[in-house]
Design an enzyme around this catalytic site. Structure first.
Site, PDB file in Angstrom:
ATOM      1  N   LYS A  52       0.836  -1.206   0.000  1.00 39.95           N
ATOM      2  CA  LYS A  52       0.000   0.000   0.000  1.00 39.95           C
ATOM      3  C   LYS A  52       0.872   1.258   0.000  1.00 39.95           C
ATOM      4  O   LYS A  52       0.549   2.244  -0.668  1.00 39.95           O
ATOM      5  CB  LYS A  52      -0.931  -0.027   1.219  1.00 39.95           C
ATOM      6  CG  LYS A  52      -2.046  -1.044   1.047  1.00 39.95           C
ATOM      7  CD  LYS A  52      -2.741  -1.454   2.323  1.00 39.95           C
ATOM      8  CE  LYS A  52      -3.661  -2.640   2.006  1.00 39.95           C
ATOM      9  NZ  LYS A  52      -4.204  -3.300   3.184  1.00 39.95           N
ATOM     10  N   GLN A  96      -5.042  -2.284   9.307  1.00 40.57           N
ATOM     11  CA  GLN A  96      -4.693  -3.536   8.634  1.00 40.57           C
ATOM     12  C   GLN A  96      -5.197  -4.729   9.437  1.00 40.57           C
ATOM     13  O   GLN A  96      -4.921  -4.854  10.627  1.00 40.57           O
ATOM     14  CB  GLN A  96      -3.162  -3.606   8.448  1.00 40.57           C
ATOM     15  CG  GLN A  96      -2.682  -4.827   7.686  1.00 40.57           C
ATOM     16  CD  GLN A  96      -3.183  -4.856   6.238  1.00 40.57           C
ATOM     17  OE1 GLN A  96      -3.133  -3.864   5.523  1.00 40.57           O
ATOM     18  NE2 GLN A  96      -3.673  -6.011   5.812  1.00 40.57           N
ATOM     19  N   ASP A 119     -11.664   1.481   3.493  1.00 34.18           N
ATOM     20  CA  ASP A 119     -11.914   0.041   3.335  1.00 34.18           C
ATOM     21  C   ASP A 119     -13.411  -0.233   3.167  1.00 34.18           C
ATOM     22  O   ASP A 119     -13.804  -1.361   2.859  1.00 34.18           O
ATOM     23  CB  ASP A 119     -11.404  -0.721   4.566  1.00 34.18           C
ATOM     24  CG  ASP A 119     -10.166  -1.550   4.256  1.00 34.18           C
ATOM     25  OD1 ASP A 119      -9.853  -1.695   3.065  1.00 34.18           O
ATOM     26  OD2 ASP A 119      -9.533  -2.044   5.214  1.00 34.18           O
TER      27      ASP A 119
END
Ligand code: NDP
Length: 286
Positions: A52, A96, A119
């Site tokens: 990322k 994460q 997300d």
């Protein structure tokens, strides 16, 4: 048979994101910023986070990785998330997953401001998707929709889609996106009976299970489009999908490979969401 190459498609989309970011910078404005929170030292998570960071760099976005010791408490982690919510420079926040065992992930994800939830896992964004309104959509499902679009499948009227897997991350949001595009959607899962028979009716078959090569040609309708979301590590250390590529390849009209399929699209959609959040922030504030 067409191979839908996620690496190439994501590179093309990244190029358009990069141009937009360059324009933003040319106008003297601050670039979009993605803040990634990584707790502990899970090697797979570390590698995803590095991916990322690289992706942000490749399109000229700012990236902030907050690395935290696995031993911090739930409350301390929530405070870190809140600090990112309050930081006016931050457009996107991503925690994460998976978190180490002693954390309860949902209450932590619920703390992310919905407008920074790149997300797309916050209940507000899930609700916006459910009700067909504009929000931040989970990255893997939107990546899959981009892949379908890339082969001319934009309006799915009259097509049967079967999604195997019903997670909040992939299966559920994907089934809603397919429905929005007028597909007739069947959701299958571990309790589904006669799975092969159901899948063999699918014009579009999407496997998001996490079981190495479980989808063989018996599951495939002649000429179907197959999207393989699964990422599984085989005994020899190599990655493979949920679909037995070699077994089905002569029966499908198009298929995504693993690796090089849905995976790169997911990271690309994360950049897209960060840019979208940025634009909203610039237009309406935080
Ligand atoms: P989950 O484990 O959360 O969900 C798996 C789903 O598969 C569940 O709904 C489960 O059913 C269903 N399932 C399990 N076994 C069977 C079976 N034998 N037959 C039918 N259905 C079954 O996984 P995720 O949705 O998070 O991920 C799915 C896969 O996609 C994984 O391999 C993951 O690594 C990969 N992935 C890939 C991404 C990418 O970027 N390419 C991103 C995210 C995930 P039930 O609900 O009944 O338990």
């Amino acid at each position: 048979m067409e191979i839908i190459n996620g690496t190439e498609l994501s590179a093309k989309i990244r190029q358009t994101i990069k141009q937009e970011v360059e324009e933003i910078k040319t106008q003297g404005k601050r670039p979009p910023l993605l803040s990634v929170i990584l707790v502990g030292d899970n090697p797979a998570s570390q590698s995803y986070v590095r991916g990322k960071e690289k992706a942000c760099l490749s399109v000229g976005m700012e990236n902030r990785t907050i690395r935290l010791d696995a031993g911090i408490s739930q409350e301390e982690l929530i405070q870190v998330v809140r600090n990112q919510n309050e930081d006016p420079d931050v457009d996107g926040i991503l925690v994460q997953l998976p978190l180490p065992d002693h954390f309860d992930a949902d209450p932590i994800l619920d703390q992310i401001s919905p407008d920074k939830d790149v997300d797309g896992l916050h209940p507000v964004n899930a609700g916006l998707l459910l009700t067909g309104r504009d929000g931040l959509v989970p990255c893997t499902p939107s990546g899959v929709m981009e892949m379908l679009k890339s082969i001319g499948l934009e309006d799915l009227s009259g097509l049967n889609a079967v999604v195997i897997g019903r997670s909040n991350l992939v299966g559920k949001p994907l089934s809603l996106l397919l429905q929005q595009k007028n597909a007739t959607v069947t959701m299958a899962h571990s309790r589904t009976k006669d799975l092969a028979q159901i899948c063999s009716q699918a014009d579009i078959l999407i496997a998001a299970v996490g079981k190495e090569k479980m989808i063989t040609k018996e599951y495939i309708k002649e000429g179907a489009v197959v999207i393989d979301v699964g990422i599984n590590r085989m005994a020899n250390g190599k990655l493979c999908g949920d679909v037995d590529f070699d077994d089905v390849k002569d029966k499908v009209s198009a298929i995504t490979p693993v690796p090089g399929g849905v995976g790169p699209m997911t990271v690309c959609m994360l950049l897209m969401n960060t840019l979208k959040a940025y634009k909203e922030h610039e237009a309406y504030g935080r």
